[in-house]
Design an enzyme around this catalytic site. Sequence first.
Site, PDB file in Angstrom:
ATOM      1  N   ASP A 407       0.853  -1.187   0.000  1.00  0.00           N
ATOM      2  CA  ASP A 407       0.000   0.000   0.000  1.00  0.00           C
ATOM      3  C   ASP A 407       0.894   1.244   0.000  1.00  0.00           C
ATOM      4  O   ASP A 407       2.101   1.134   0.243  1.00  0.00           O
ATOM      5  CB  ASP A 407      -0.872  -0.050   1.275  1.00  0.00           C
ATOM      6  CG  ASP A 407      -1.908   1.058   1.321  1.00  0.00           C
ATOM      7  OD1 ASP A 407      -2.273   1.599   0.251  1.00  0.00           O
ATOM      8  OD2 ASP A 407      -2.364   1.381   2.438  1.00  0.00           O
ATOM      9  N   GLU A 410       2.714   4.845  -4.062  1.00  0.00           N
ATOM     10  CA  GLU A 410       2.710   5.813  -5.196  1.00  0.00           C
ATOM     11  C   GLU A 410       4.048   6.552  -5.295  1.00  0.00           C
ATOM     12  O   GLU A 410       4.437   6.865  -6.405  1.00  0.00           O
ATOM     13  CB  GLU A 410       1.554   6.799  -5.021  1.00  0.00           C
ATOM     14  CG  GLU A 410       0.179   6.167  -5.177  1.00  0.00           C
ATOM     15  CD  GLU A 410      -0.204   5.259  -4.000  1.00  0.00           C
ATOM     16  OE1 GLU A 410       0.253   5.547  -2.877  1.00  0.00           O
ATOM     17  OE2 GLU A 410      -0.924   4.272  -4.218  1.00  0.00           O
ATOM     18  N   ASP A 484      -9.107   3.363  -2.501  1.00  0.00           N
ATOM     19  CA  ASP A 484     -10.114   3.787  -1.527  1.00  0.00           C
ATOM     20  C   ASP A 484     -11.429   4.252  -2.151  1.00  0.00           C
ATOM     21  O   ASP A 484     -11.731   5.449  -2.201  1.00  0.00           O
ATOM     22  CB  ASP A 484      -9.535   4.876  -0.629  1.00  0.00           C
ATOM     23  CG  ASP A 484      -8.348   4.368   0.173  1.00  0.00           C
ATOM     24  OD1 ASP A 484      -8.189   3.135   0.273  1.00  0.00           O
ATOM     25  OD2 ASP A 484      -7.584   5.196   0.687  1.00  0.00           O
TER      26      ASP A 484
HETATM   27  O1  MIG Z   1      -5.178   5.751   3.756  1.00  0.00           O
HETATM   28  O2  MIG Z   1      -3.513   0.962   5.683  1.00  0.00           O
HETATM   29  O3  MIG Z   1      -5.940   2.107   0.332  1.00  0.00           O
HETATM   30  O4  MIG Z   1      -6.802  -0.100   1.782  1.00  0.00           O
HETATM   31  O5  MIG Z   1      -6.744   0.091   4.575  1.00  0.00           O
HETATM   32  C1  MIG Z   1      -4.793   4.850   4.704  1.00  0.00           C
HETATM   33  C2  MIG Z   1      -4.685   1.687   5.824  1.00  0.00           C
HETATM   34  C3  MIG Z   1      -3.753   3.845   4.196  1.00  0.00           C
HETATM   35  C4  MIG Z   1      -4.947   3.008   2.299  1.00  0.00           C
HETATM   36  C5  MIG Z   1      -5.398   1.791   1.593  1.00  0.00           C
HETATM   37  C6  MIG Z   1      -6.388   1.067   2.432  1.00  0.00           C
HETATM   38  C7  MIG Z   1      -5.783   0.722   3.764  1.00  0.00           C
HETATM   39  C8  MIG Z   1      -5.304   1.987   4.475  1.00  0.00           C
HETATM   40  N1  MIG Z   1      -4.364   2.698   3.593  1.00  0.00           N
END
Ligand code: MIG
Length: 781
Positions: A407, A410, A484
């Site tokens: 995650d 980017e 998200d």
């Molecule tokens: O914005 O790790 O898209 O799936 O649960 C928070 C916490 C960071 C973004 C991910 C989401 C995940 C969340 N992360």
Amino acid sequence: MLEDTSFAIHPGKEKQSGAVNYQDIGKLLDYRVEDNTFWFRCENGEVGIQFYTDSIIRIVMNQEGQPELVSSKAVVASPKIINVEVEESKEMLVIQTASVQLTITKGPFRLSIFDLQGSVIVAEGEHGMAYRENGEVIAFKQMHSNDHFYGFGEKSGHLDKRGEKLEMWNTDVYAPHNPETNALYESIPYFMTLRDGKAHGIFFDNTFRSCFDMKTSEEYYSFSAEGGQLDYYVMAGPSPKKVLEQYTYLTGKMPLPPKWSLGYHQSRYSYETEGEVRELARNFIEKDIPIDVIHLDIHYMNGYRVFTFDKERFPNPEKLITDLREMGIRVVPIVDPGVKKDAEYPIYQEGVREDNFCTYIEGDLYFGEVWPGISAFPDFTEERVRKWWGDKHEFYTSLGIEGIWNDMNEPAVFNETKTMDLEVMHRNDGKPTTHRELHNVYGLLMGKATYEGMKSNLQGKRPFLLTRAGYAGVQRYGSVWTGDNRSFWEHLQMSLPMVMNLGVSGVAFAGPDVGGFAHDTNAELLTRWTQVGAFTPFFRNHSAIGFRYQEPWQFGEKYEEIMKKYIQMRYQWMPQLYSLFYQASRNGLPVMRPLLMEYPDDAKTYNLNDQFMVGDNVILAPILVPSITDRAVYLPMGEWVEYSTGESYDGEKVHLIHAELDELPIFIRKGSAIMQGEWNSNQDKMTKTLSMKVYATTSDESYRFTFYDDDGETFAYEHGEFLRLDLEIITSADKVNVNVLNQTGSYLPTYNEINVEVIGLNEHQQVTINGESVNVIRIRK
Ligand code: MIG
């Protein structure tokens, strides 16, 4: 602030766009051929042309001198030596391969590509290749009135992107995902054009922020980037499927994923303690709701430090993982790129000592704020660092973990720009360059590091990777979820074209957060979304902190029963799905497809957003709005049978279909077949009884497909341990013939035969299997 008010549209603020203020490449001065590359020196730049196959052409323009043809982060193929014929006249040059003809006019330099029937594939006209003084490069192509555009990776909005202007810049967008929000987590600067039933593709291999403009003009479209070279590939098609084969020939295929990763995933931000996870698992077992994976979001870590577990919340991860494994459930933990700045944290220490983090040109570390607080970021552009990071995953594999969820890659940073400073200087395997240039590949390279590290640590087992960010070629390392989204019906609707376009962009393994991530879901939305999820390539229910829990039982028994039915159905369809994943790993064709991919001559499919295909013979037409139990369904050419009711429907017609909350309309094309297994239990997911459902028709049809199976979790298939059946169905007024054309591989499944069930057989039709009147296919041992 003011941009959110009407001030944003006050007079005099209109931006200039279109083909203005560009420096054209100008006239051709001379050309030469060296090492199978054509070099064209023009007044204002130089162009190189290479052939990757007869029908994949690379074109590179550099306004400053001879283009560089160095390796790309996305492309895994190399140019080929092919036969070309060149003819030159005073005004033009014609280069012909076995599949296409390139014509180049000399004054100014304009390139067009035709197929061998003389139809134009791509053409330049008044505008061609150009650049701006600030380093921006742009290509203009003629747009035809009947051009339709697909792909572009992960984009909101409709399937057909004609009339859109799309930006590529990997961005963490918590909210909103609107039709106008087009820079999301993935940047895949690739699209496919469909014109009068014929398709071609263009891959613009430029990692800078880029833009695709199919909006400004009706005469031409353009693609441009903030810097770098104008470096793109034309894939000549001519069918949508051929284009995808060509694109994935260039950028690689998805490795065959472990079978368990095709199952149902349950996630939440976060299941916070070992106790909560155990209770969750128990619930699935007791309720007999299938599940393969539980995801651990950021709370499992000690202060959000990657490669750690919180000792209080998760005192014994190894035991937890072993116990869950016995219940038939695997654990996939989240791993973010940010490494906490903490002098006593070994990963940080090592990273600093070994010089593994991103730095500025002067040598200072780049720090950004993410979950752990101030953090440093591994420089994944360097092989040595990728290796370091990959090896670190031994921490997870030694606990029995086989999958990782990446995650925030980017990379996302909590600041105004949402990402790393653009002037950070990446090492880039000996060719240092800025984050401005490499931003869009940071996630891809983290994925590469993670996939390769997991693979070597797992010693023969297939790793699973889920990634949020990526670039063209991301399919080589992992599956993608669409970030998200929210618990809106509109987001359920949007997820269909989004995942279909990801599929068109080479990402066969993708899906949204089922039920919606943010916002409170509700019983009906979750139920309808679960029905769809059962047929999307990646199937994970995930929800955010602070919002309603959305496990299948959260809304009472009535809804639980329906969701259970569809999650079980996912497993009944597993033999079919796994065969399609196998196909994707071989030829790049997506599991979930827009109808236009199979019916490119049928204009009614060109922007069909609310239906999709699974493979080449199944159409899903889910209900995507609340309180509604009827919908219009368009069925293309052929005759169709609804899966649950067995009712027949004519093709090339719109039907009004009724579907109560517990019904999902699924249509199978007559004359084809699907493979079905059964649901046993979470502890025992092996297929023991395999059947083939053949949908009879009295018209003359022949259909071929491949059934594939193997142990589902190792690489033994690479050494022949698989079962592959090439099958054929032939139908006519008096017969339904099922033939095994070929059986290959040495894998011995638990089933010995395939039960053949013919649906809709007519009294005059006789069924034979390999010429005999039987109803099973015996698997040769
Ligand atoms: O914005 O790790 O898209 O799936 O649960 C928070 C916490 C960071 C973004 C991910 C989401 C995940 C969340 N992360």
